[in-house]
Design a protein around this motif. Structure first.
Motif, PDB file in Angstrom:
ATOM      1  N   LYS A 186      66.535 -12.136 -26.822  1.00 37.91           N
ATOM      2  CA  LYS A 186      66.398 -12.824 -28.114  1.00 37.91           C
ATOM      3  C   LYS A 186      66.172 -14.320 -27.929  1.00 37.91           C
ATOM      4  O   LYS A 186      65.281 -14.907 -28.543  1.00 37.91           O
ATOM      5  CB  LYS A 186      67.632 -12.572 -28.970  1.00 37.91           C
ATOM      6  N   ILE A 187      66.998 -14.961 -27.088  1.00 36.62           N
ATOM      7  CA  ILE A 187      66.854 -16.416 -26.948  1.00 36.62           C
ATOM      8  C   ILE A 187      65.572 -16.764 -26.170  1.00 36.62           C
ATOM      9  O   ILE A 187      64.974 -17.826 -26.396  1.00 36.62           O
ATOM     10  CB  ILE A 187      68.085 -17.063 -26.282  1.00 36.62           C
ATOM     11  N   PHE A 188      65.140 -15.884 -25.286  1.00 37.08           N
ATOM     12  CA  PHE A 188      63.893 -16.111 -24.567  1.00 37.08           C
ATOM     13  C   PHE A 188      62.724 -16.088 -25.550  1.00 37.08           C
ATOM     14  O   PHE A 188      61.867 -16.988 -25.547  1.00 37.08           O
ATOM     15  CB  PHE A 188      63.714 -15.027 -23.491  1.00 37.08           C
ATOM     16  N   ASN A 189      62.706 -15.085 -26.407  1.00 42.65           N
ATOM     17  CA  ASN A 189      61.631 -14.947 -27.393  1.00 42.65           C
ATOM     18  C   ASN A 189      61.632 -16.131 -28.355  1.00 42.65           C
ATOM     19  O   ASN A 189      60.574 -16.684 -28.693  1.00 42.65           O
ATOM     20  CB  ASN A 189      61.826 -13.630 -28.155  1.00 42.65           C
ATOM     21  N   LYS A 190      62.804 -16.519 -28.772  1.00 43.52           N
ATOM     22  CA  LYS A 190      62.922 -17.626 -29.737  1.00 43.52           C
ATOM     23  C   LYS A 190      62.471 -18.950 -29.112  1.00 43.52           C
ATOM     24  O   LYS A 190      61.823 -19.777 -29.757  1.00 43.52           O
ATOM     25  CB  LYS A 190      64.373 -17.733 -30.212  1.00 43.52           C
ATOM     26  N   THR A 191      62.802 -19.173 -27.850  1.00 48.89           N
ATOM     27  CA  THR A 191      62.495 -20.429 -27.182  1.00 48.89           C
ATOM     28  C   THR A 191      61.023 -20.534 -26.787  1.00 48.89           C
ATOM     29  O   THR A 191      60.394 -21.574 -26.968  1.00 48.89           O
ATOM     30  CB  THR A 191      63.372 -20.596 -25.923  1.00 48.89           C
ATOM     31  N   PHE A 192      60.481 -19.435 -26.259  1.00 43.47           N
ATOM     32  CA  PHE A 192      59.129 -19.490 -25.701  1.00 43.47           C
ATOM     33  C   PHE A 192      58.075 -18.821 -26.576  1.00 43.47           C
ATOM     34  O   PHE A 192      56.890 -18.870 -26.250  1.00 43.47           O
ATOM     35  CB  PHE A 192      59.120 -18.863 -24.305  1.00 43.47           C
ATOM     36  N   GLY A 193      58.491 -18.184 -27.660  1.00 45.85           N
ATOM     37  CA  GLY A 193      57.526 -17.606 -28.582  1.00 45.85           C
ATOM     38  C   GLY A 193      56.880 -16.316 -28.110  1.00 45.85           C
ATOM     39  O   GLY A 193      55.888 -15.868 -28.679  1.00 45.85           O
ATOM     40  N   GLU A 194      57.385 -15.757 -27.052  1.00 43.45           N
ATOM     41  CA  GLU A 194      56.902 -14.466 -26.577  1.00 43.45           C
ATOM     42  C   GLU A 194      58.026 -13.759 -25.843  1.00 43.45           C
ATOM     43  O   GLU A 194      58.998 -14.381 -25.424  1.00 43.45           O
ATOM     44  CB  GLU A 194      55.684 -14.614 -25.673  1.00 43.45           C
ATOM     45  N   SER A 195      57.875 -12.448 -25.683  1.00 50.41           N
ATOM     46  CA  SER A 195      58.926 -11.669 -25.031  1.00 50.41           C
ATOM     47  C   SER A 195      58.942 -11.923 -23.530  1.00 50.41           C
ATOM     48  O   SER A 195      57.975 -12.437 -22.949  1.00 50.41           O
ATOM     49  CB  SER A 195      58.722 -10.174 -25.288  1.00 50.41           C
ATOM     50  N   PHE A 196      60.033 -11.563 -22.936  1.00 57.57           N
ATOM     51  CA  PHE A 196      60.190 -11.689 -21.480  1.00 57.57           C
ATOM     52  C   PHE A 196      59.068 -10.940 -20.755  1.00 57.57           C
ATOM     53  O   PHE A 196      58.428 -11.470 -19.843  1.00 57.57           O
ATOM     54  CB  PHE A 196      61.569 -11.153 -21.076  1.00 57.57           C
ATOM     55  N   ASN A 197      58.827  -9.677 -21.169  1.00 53.89           N
ATOM     56  CA  ASN A 197      57.813  -8.852 -20.506  1.00 53.89           C
ATOM     57  C   ASN A 197      56.416  -9.451 -20.641  1.00 53.89           C
ATOM     58  O   ASN A 197      55.615  -9.404 -19.701  1.00 53.89           O
ATOM     59  CB  ASN A 197      57.831  -7.433 -21.064  1.00 53.89           C
TER      60      ASN A 197
END
Length: 530
Positions: A452-463
């Protein structure tokens, strides 16, 4: 209970035959009666009685003709002829068609009963022989199936099994695949699923798969494209919707070998599945299946555990711990996990290595921070924890948690740059099979929260981020024009070149080959390696 048909054109004789014999006591029941030969023949072919009491002089179809016609149409039951004539010719013809007794009228009750008892005894003996033969066939098939699957079938190698025998055992199919089904729950109350339940298929007559037990595991031989497609569908559903932790489905493990097309190749699929079952220790968290594509190339493996690697990893981890380099600790633990996945050594040796590793780290940290009160587990607790772990990832997570504890106890850790550390980690490790579920615990997060925080910070999913890094690097390799496309796929961490094509086209709008063509002049194209 055997069945009997009474055929006589006189109703009083039929009634008499039903009443003078206690049929139930002798193990029979009267299933039908007929008043003429035509009716009797129809009932014989329909009811298939064990015994027929037949008057030889029947209207419409004569008795001996009726027997001949019944035999020609496959009837195997017994006959007792009842006749008002003691004609040798009649008796001789009747014997020719397999009549058991020729009894003249008026009927002697004792003679008839003795004849029926003798037939019942013979029928019982035939049934016993038939049942024993079926049992022997079943046992023989089980033995042959086990030998075919495990590759020890001399019968098959020496051509002692005829195509007809293989057909009768229902072993022919256009393709095969071996799956080993292991249930490893320690809770005996957990529900047990049959393999047919898992695939949601029926296996009537063993048409879709065969199975036998070996070392408390179920070995399944899938037969035919229908069964293999069903299994692939199950794997896809299982990957998309993994079972909840603690559910009965969470306690199963499937190892499967490659699909093969011939009976004499089945053992190859079995050997791969058997090897993979023994490698369950190396599964990732939540992983319940291992397939032939995930087998290490053992013939190429030269890595092994020794004192030098033990010293190398203990020094690296201790140095990073003392420098509070969380990203480097996480990177080293990931590298350690990858290294241990590919070593020649057995699982007990891997566990011994990890126990020695952590005990060395503990000793070095205690020596450096001799005045600090670091809440280490006791040595016996460390040994017990590692010995009882069923998976490598559990031990790595345990060591990771201990490294975090050490840094918290010996310095002033900060989590302000944790996402920077994760990006650094991805940028340096994207060529490996990294997944959010494996990385998150190394940095002290749950995979759900970190996602969740990765997506929120970088605007895309981890994968997506990982895929972008793989594709960008693959574009650089394509520009160098020295590797083939399948080699580039391996370089960036895609084991399947078709999957690489799919991902590349998704993010660039063209295939790798098309991209390479787009960046070279026609003269350069002549030297391309596809």
């Amino acid at each position: 209970m055997e069945t009997v048909l009474i055929a006589d054109d006189e109703i009083n004789i039929r009634e008499g035959l039903k009443n003078i014999i206690d049929w139930n006591e002798l193990g029979f029941e009267v299933c039908a009666e007929a008043a003429n030969g035509e009716e009797a023949l129809c009932l014989i072919l329909d009811k298939k009685p064990s015994l027929v009491l037949l008057d030889i002089r029947m209207p419409k179809i004569y008795g001996t003709d009726l027997i001949r016609m019944a035999r020609e149409r496959g009837f195997q039951g017994r006959f007792i002829i009842l006749s008002g004539y003691s004609d040798f010719t009649y008796a001789q013809t009747a014997i020719q068609y397999g009549v058991d007794f020729y009894i003249t009228k008026p009927i002697d009750e004792d003679e008839l009963q003795l004849a029926i008892c003798k037939i019942k005894k013979e029928l019982d003996e035939e049934h016993a022989v038939s049942e024993n033969m079926e049992l022997l066939k079943t046992k023989a098939k089980d033995v042959i199936l086990h030998e075919i699957v495990t590759g020890n079938c001399q019968t098959l190698e020496e051509g002692l099994l005829s195509p007809r025998e293989i057909e009768e055992m229902n072993l022919y199919a256009e393709c095969y695949q071996v799956v080993i089904y292991e249930k490893f729950s320690e809770n005996p109350k957990d529900a047990s699923y049959s393999f047919a339940d898992l695939l949601k298929i029926t296996n009537k007559g063993n048409h879709t798969f065969e199975h036998f037990n070996e070392d408390s595991n179920e070995v399944i031989l899938l037969k035919g494209s229908f069964a293999l497609n069903k299994f692939n569908g199950f794997l896809e559903r299982y990957e998309k919707n993994p079972p909840q932790k603690g559910s009965p489905l969470d306690s199963l493990f499937l190892a499967y070998g490659r699909p093969v097309s011939n009976l004499d190749e089945i053992y190859l699929s079995y050997e791969e599945a058997s090897t993979l079952r023994k490698r369950r220790f190396f599964c990732m968290q939540g992983q319940h299946t291992l397939g032939y594509g995930e087998l290490p190339k053992f013939h190429e493996i030269s890595l092994e555990i020794n004192n030098d690697t033990l010293e190398e990893y203990s020094n690296l981890l201790t140095d990073y711990l003392l420098a509070f380099q969380r990203n480097k600790v996480a990177e080293t633990l990931f590298s350690l996990e990858e290294f241990l996945y590919n070593v020649k050594n057995d699982i007990s040796s891997v566990k011994l290595f990890l126990k020695d590793l952590f005990l060395r780290i503990k000793e070095k940290v205690n020596h450096t921070f001799h005045s600090a009160e670091i809440p280490f587990p006791t040595n016996s607790e460390i040994i017990r924890r590692i010995d009882q772990s069923r998976y490598l990832y559990e031990i790595i997570l345990f060591i990771s948690a201990q490294t975090e504890m050490i840094m918290n106890a010996t310095g002033r850790p900060s989590r302000d740059t944790i996402l920077d550390d994760i990006i650094y980690y991805i940028d340096n490790n994207f060529r490996n099979n990294i997944k959010l579920e494996g990385i998150a615990p190394l940095f002290g997060y749950s995979s759900t929260y970190l996602g969740k925080i990765f997506n929120k910070t970088f605007g895309e999913s981890f994968n997506c981020y990982v895929d972008h890094r793989k594709i960008e690097y693959s574009k650089e390799l394509l520009k160098e024009n020295r590797l083939k496309v399948y080699e580039i796929a391996e370089q960036v961490g895609y084991n399947n070149v078709d999957y690489f094509h799919k991902k590349f086209k998704k993010y660039t709008g063209m295939s790798p080959a098309e991209y390479r063509k787009s960046i070279f002049t026609p003269r350069d194209n002549s030297s391309e390696n596809y």
